[in-house]
Scaffold this active site. Structure first.
Site, PDB file in Angstrom:
ATOM      1  N   LYS A  14       0.818  -1.214   0.000  1.00  0.00           N
ATOM      2  CA  LYS A  14       0.000   0.000   0.000  1.00  0.00           C
ATOM      3  C   LYS A  14       0.853   1.265   0.000  1.00  0.00           C
ATOM      4  CE  LYS A  14      -2.261  -1.132   3.723  1.00  0.00           C
ATOM      5  NZ  LYS A  14      -1.633  -2.427   4.022  1.00  0.00           N
ATOM      6  N   ARG A  89     -10.136   0.630   8.858  1.00  0.00           N
ATOM      7  CA  ARG A  89      -9.747  -0.731   9.217  1.00  0.00           C
ATOM      8  C   ARG A  89     -10.884  -1.534   9.810  1.00  0.00           C
ATOM      9  NH1 ARG A  89      -3.539  -1.108  11.094  1.00  0.00           N
ATOM     10  NH2 ARG A  89      -2.696   0.272   9.505  1.00  0.00           N
ATOM     11  N   ARG A 128      11.157  -5.610   5.195  1.00  0.00           N
ATOM     12  CA  ARG A 128      10.958  -4.197   5.535  1.00  0.00           C
ATOM     13  C   ARG A 128      11.474  -3.914   6.941  1.00  0.00           C
ATOM     14  NH1 ARG A 128       4.873  -2.306   5.426  1.00  0.00           N
ATOM     15  NH2 ARG A 128       4.830  -3.336   7.434  1.00  0.00           N
ATOM     16  N   ARG A 134      10.758  -0.504  12.731  1.00  0.00           N
ATOM     17  CA  ARG A 134       9.499  -0.764  13.416  1.00  0.00           C
ATOM     18  C   ARG A 134       9.579  -2.099  14.144  1.00  0.00           C
ATOM     19  NH1 ARG A 134       4.665   0.084   9.245  1.00  0.00           N
ATOM     20  NH2 ARG A 134       3.665  -1.067  10.921  1.00  0.00           N
ATOM     21  N   ARG A 146      -0.653  -9.299  13.490  1.00  0.00           N
ATOM     22  CA  ARG A 146      -1.143  -8.253  12.585  1.00  0.00           C
ATOM     23  C   ARG A 146      -1.923  -8.850  11.421  1.00  0.00           C
ATOM     24  NH1 ARG A 146       3.849  -5.090  10.877  1.00  0.00           N
ATOM     25  NH2 ARG A 146       2.375  -3.820   9.739  1.00  0.00           N
TER      26      ARG A 146
END
Length: 190
Positions: A14, A89, A128, A134, A146
């Site tokens: 995204k 969401r 990532r 993160r 998640r």
């Protein structure tokens, strides 16, 4: 004005596709992740509350997210539209978004959903995590949480937009520019 929801699970691409959409169409990027990071960086009450949930790999409560989004919409002038990335969401957030936009004389034109198999998502998120810093991108259990939260709580949002004839699914695996080409065809049809 075009208002688009870019949808998909964590790691679907995204953020990457949002950048390309913003560049081509001049839309204002509205990413709840960016809003959270802004509030975290500024140490706001909303930011501290969001951090607690994000670090656990859980969704931030609707009232916190909706407050941040409405503030951004109200404070953005002279835009060609918004691309919503990571929001809504939940179905409740989608309903609240529709209500907020209606107050400003706007609506969602469509949802573009990136579909990516779970094994590819996990690999992308881990990759990532090497550069993002993160915490939730680096822990296998948090990644799994998640994805499960997305499947259980977020995926129903697609049905909400499908019921409005606003959902288009796109295969999110392949060359970035090829995926973007498919997304552009959809946006051009609005």
């Amino acid at each position: 004005m075009r208002n688009i929801v870019l949808f998909g699970p964590p790691g679907a691409g995204k953020g990457t596709q949002s950048e390309k959409i913003i560049e081509k169409y001049g839309l204002t990027h509205l990413s709840t992740g960016d809003l959270f990071r802004k509030h975290l960086g500024e140490g706001t009450e909303l930011g501290n509350l969001a951090k607690k949930y994000m670090n656990e790999g859980r969704l931030v409560p609707d009232e916190v997210v909706i407050g941040m989004v409405e503030e951004k919409i109200a404070s953005t002038q002279d835009t060609k539209g918004f691309i919503f990335d990571g929001f809504p969401r939940t179905t409740a957030q989608a309903e609240a978004l529709d209500g907020m936009l209606a107050k400003h004389g706007m609506k969602i034109d469509g949802m573009i959903a990136l579909e990516v198999p779970e094994d590819v998502l996990k690999a992308r998120i881990k990759e990532r995590g090497k550069t993002s810093g993160r915490v939730d991108d680096q822990d296998d259990q948090k990644i799994q949480t998640r994805i499960k939260v997305y499947l259980d709580e977020t995926l129903p949002v697609a049905s909400y937009y499908q019921n409005q004839d606003k959902l288009t699914n796109i295969n999110g695996v392949g060359a970035i520019d090829s995926i973007f080409g498919q997304i552009s065809e959809v946006i051009d049809s609005y």
